[in-house]
Enzyme design. Structure first.
Site, short mmCIF file in Angstrom:
data_model
loop_
_atom_site.label_atom_id
_atom_site.label_comp_id
_atom_site.label_asym_id
_atom_site.label_seq_id
_atom_site.Cartn_x
_atom_site.Cartn_y
_atom_site.Cartn_z
N TYR A 46 0.81 -1.23 0.00
CA TYR A 46 0.00 0.00 0.00
C TYR A 46 0.84 1.27 0.00
CZ TYR A 46 1.18 -0.46 4.95
OH TYR A 46 1.86 -0.61 6.13
N GLY A 47 2.14 1.16 0.14
CA GLY A 47 2.97 2.36 0.29
C GLY A 47 4.13 2.40 -0.70
N LEU A 88 6.12 0.32 -1.75
CA LEU A 88 6.29 -0.83 -2.62
C LEU A 88 5.35 -0.81 -3.82
CD1 LEU A 88 6.74 -3.48 0.17
CD2 LEU A 88 8.44 -2.95 -1.60
N GLU A 145 10.77 -4.12 5.78
CA GLU A 145 9.73 -3.77 6.73
C GLU A 145 10.14 -3.98 8.19
OE1 GLU A 145 7.50 -2.12 5.55
OE2 GLU A 145 6.88 -2.83 3.59
#
Length: 128
Positions: free
Chosen positions: A7-8, A10, A73
């Site tokens: 969602y970000g 990536l 992450e």
């Protein structure tokens, strides 16, 4: 092969998307999940909240790619102290997929919410 929902940073067009260069994109969609997106500056986080719509892309990834994503992450495994993000599963139109979320992170809760739930749109708007 695992599935991961991103969602970000990536997502396609974002700075860390190259980590998914050997992965198959299954699709892009909006999911309604019990998290809100917050802006941590260079990247977002999902933190627990009432359900929000979040824009995700789902990829099928190899174990090698999953290991690279875990490093990015700050995920060191289940029940590991010091994980920056935790992994959870969410239902998507493409099947269940891993999703990285922040838990027990007080400083993230004080960050501004990305109300659109779309990190790419938010970054474009922020650059204007």
């Amino acid at each position: 092969m695992a599935k991961v929902a991103v969602y970000g940073s990536l997502r396609k067009g974002m700075g860390n998307h190259s980590l998914l260069s050997n992965s198959t994109q299954l699709g892009k969609c909006v999911v309604n999940i019990p998290y809100k997106m917050v802006d941590l500056g260079a990247f977002p986080a999902l933190v627990g909240a009432e359900n929000r719509d979040i824009v995700i892309e789902v990829y099928e990834v190899t174990d090698t790619t999953m290991n690279s994503l875990d490093r990015l992450e700050g995920y060191h495994g289940p029940e590991k102290v010091g994980n920056l993000y935790e992994r959870t599963y969410i239902a998507t139109p493409y099947g269940e997929a891993y999703l990285y979320v922040m838990e027990d992170t007080e400083w993230a809760y004080g960050s501004p919410e990305v109300r659109s739930g779309d990190w790419v749109q938010h970054c474009v708007a922020r650059a204007i």
